[in-house]
Motif scaffolding. Structure first.
Motif, short mmCIF file in Angstrom:
data_model
loop_
_atom_site.label_atom_id
_atom_site.label_comp_id
_atom_site.label_asym_id
_atom_site.label_seq_id
_atom_site.Cartn_x
_atom_site.Cartn_y
_atom_site.Cartn_z
N THR A 222 35.80 33.89 36.57
CA THR A 222 34.94 32.61 36.50
C THR A 222 34.68 32.58 34.92
N ARG A 223 34.80 33.75 34.20
CA ARG A 223 34.33 33.66 32.82
C ARG A 223 33.08 33.07 32.51
N LYS A 224 32.69 31.87 32.03
CA LYS A 224 31.54 31.54 31.78
C LYS A 224 31.04 30.48 32.92
N HIS A 225 31.80 30.17 34.00
CA HIS A 225 31.40 29.44 35.00
C HIS A 225 30.51 30.33 36.05
N THR A 226 29.93 29.41 36.83
CA THR A 226 29.15 29.86 38.06
C THR A 226 30.02 30.38 39.08
N PRO A 227 29.84 31.72 39.51
CA PRO A 227 30.83 32.36 40.74
C PRO A 227 30.82 31.23 41.65
N THR A 228 31.74 30.79 42.43
CA THR A 228 31.74 30.33 43.76
C THR A 228 32.20 31.14 44.80
N PRO A 229 32.02 30.75 46.28
CA PRO A 229 32.41 31.70 47.11
C PRO A 229 33.86 32.29 47.23
N ALA A 230 34.49 31.12 46.93
CA ALA A 230 36.03 31.77 46.74
C ALA A 230 36.33 32.56 45.42
N HIS A 231 35.76 32.53 44.67
CA HIS A 231 35.70 33.81 43.51
C HIS A 231 35.14 34.96 44.03
N ARG A 232 34.14 35.00 44.63
CA ARG A 232 33.62 36.35 44.96
C ARG A 232 34.38 36.76 46.17
N LEU A 233 35.09 36.15 47.09
CA LEU A 233 35.92 36.75 48.34
C LEU A 233 37.22 37.20 47.77
N ALA A 234 37.62 36.55 46.46
CA ALA A 234 38.87 36.98 46.07
C ALA A 234 38.83 38.30 45.22
N ALA A 235 37.48 38.46 44.62
CA ALA A 235 37.26 39.67 44.08
C ALA A 235 36.93 40.97 45.19
N ILE A 236 36.36 40.60 46.21
CA ILE A 236 36.28 41.59 47.44
C ILE A 236 37.63 41.87 47.96
N ALA A 237 38.35 40.82 48.08
CA ALA A 237 39.77 41.09 48.60
C ALA A 237 40.51 42.02 47.83
N LEU A 238 40.69 41.76 46.41
CA LEU A 238 41.28 42.75 45.59
C LEU A 238 40.69 44.06 45.48
N THR A 239 39.52 44.24 45.56
CA THR A 239 39.00 45.59 45.37
C THR A 239 38.96 46.25 46.81
N THR A 240 39.04 45.55 47.79
CA THR A 240 39.55 46.29 49.19
C THR A 240 41.06 46.67 49.25
N ALA A 241 41.76 45.90 48.49
CA ALA A 241 43.24 46.27 48.65
C ALA A 241 43.15 47.74 47.95
N LEU A 242 42.62 47.79 46.68
CA LEU A 242 42.92 49.19 46.08
C LEU A 242 42.15 50.33 46.62
N PHE A 243 40.90 49.98 47.38
CA PHE A 243 39.99 50.98 47.92
C PHE A 243 40.78 51.67 49.11
N THR A 244 41.54 50.88 49.72
CA THR A 244 42.25 51.32 50.89
C THR A 244 43.58 52.18 50.39
N VAL A 245 44.11 51.58 49.11
CA VAL A 245 45.32 52.49 48.83
C VAL A 245 44.86 53.90 48.35
N ILE A 246 43.67 54.09 47.81
CA ILE A 246 43.29 55.47 47.08
C ILE A 246 42.93 56.22 48.44
N HIS A 247 42.90 55.75 49.61
CA HIS A 247 42.60 56.71 50.82
C HIS A 247 43.89 57.04 51.50
N LEU A 248 44.81 56.47 51.05
CA LEU A 248 46.28 56.93 51.56
C LEU A 248 46.49 58.28 51.92
N ASP A 249 46.12 59.25 50.94
CA ASP A 249 46.56 60.53 51.06
C ASP A 249 45.78 61.42 51.90
N ALA A 250 44.56 60.84 52.38
CA ALA A 250 43.55 61.58 53.27
C ALA A 250 43.33 61.05 54.72
#
Length: 299
Positions: A222-250
């Motif tokens: 978003t930089r200096k723009h107001t976050p839209t739902p699409a921006h928020r969902l994209a941030a959630i999705a990418l964070t979720t992908a990495l969050f899932t990856v770190i649990h692969l070992d256990a």
């Protein structure tokens, strides 16, 4: 097909999951306009800082686990952290040592650094959602969401397990190596596992993944723009992908889609409420519920 205890439990979980879907629909989580009105709380984390922090977190966690595992082998060959069994309770103690050292040395250190940076910013703890009205509301929001999140995650794991079994891939009864170790550990070691799962992991992981990474991703989108739902969902999705990856070992394979669902719910909660407290409490309550069920059934 006759109903046994396990099948009956799965049916109950599936029914609760269906009820949770209805409840989430009534709460309008499917309406993206709800995210339009989400609090515009932001720490100005840069994407480079977030990437460096998360990269350091993953690298250090792996390095620490390997180093402690090698050291444990030299100290006592019976410290086999792969073979967790009731006949070898010392293996559970060795695994706990690995977990606590990596969590405290890596996750704890990075979390402490983040909190210092937050404290140096004007109203930093309020902006990140650890202070102010949003933080107080987060206590009950996190607990209130558990009856919705837990059956959805559990039902996802049940369905995934059934599909894997159909194609000939066996799945363990307990979906996490720490839960397995906890059921055979001595009381002091078991208490250490509970502390790790219910306190240390939720606090450190939510600070790093929601408080830092998800926030930095949204800033980058978003930089200096107001976050839209699409921006928020994209941030959630990418964070979720990495969050899932770190649990692969256990985590077992069949639990990973459920963990992704949990991360989406936590990430959505953070965007919708602006409360990192809600994210931490929901994560901690989810882990506590899993620990309680595992100990009640297998301990």
């Amino acid at each position: 097909m006759p109903l046994n205890e396990e099948t009956t439990a799965d049916l109950f979980v599936t029914a609760f999951a269906a009820a949770a879907v209805v409840a989430l629909y009534l709460l309008r989580v499917h309406r993206l306009d709800a995210l339009h009105a989400a609090p515009n709380r932001r720490m100005n984390w840069g994407l480079l800082v977030a990437a460096a922090t998360v990269g350091l977190y993953i690298t250090a966690m792996l390095a620490s686990a390997i180093a402690v595992g090698v050291a444990a082998r030299f100290i006592a060959e019976s410290f086999d952290i792969v073979d967790i069994s009731a006949d070898n309770p010392r293996s559970a103690a060795a695994l706990l040592a690995v977990v606590l050292i990596t969590q405290l040395a890596v996750g704890g250190t990075l979390s402490a650094m983040l909190l210092v940076l937050v404290a140096r910013r004007a109203q930093g703890f309020t902006r990140i959602g650890l202070a102010g009205p949003r933080a107080l509301h987060g206590l009950w929001i996190g607990l209130a969401l558990l009856p919705l999140a837990f059956p959805l995650v559990s039902a996802t794991s049940i369905v995934t397990s059934a599909l894997l079994n159909l194609v000939g891939i066996p799945t363990p009864e307990l979906g996490h190596i720490l839960l397995e170790a906890m059921t055979v550990a001595t009381p002091p070691v078991r208490l250490g596992f509970i502390l790790s799962a219910v306190v240390i992991a939720p606090v450190t992981e939510e600070l790093i993944f929601r408080g830092l990474l998800q926030t930095a991703l949204l800033n980058a989108f978003t930089r200096k723009h107001t976050p839209t739902p699409a921006h928020r969902l994209a941030a959630i999705a990418l964070t979720t992908a990495l969050f899932t990856v770190i649990h692969l070992d256990a985590a077992a394979l069949h639990t990973l889609p459920g963990l992704a669902i949990l991360s989406v719910i936590i990430g959505y909660t953070y965007e919708r409420t602006g409360s990192l407290t809600a994210a931490i409490v929901l994560h901690a309550a989810f882990n506590a519920a899993n620990v309680a069920l595992a100990l009640a059934h297998y301990g």
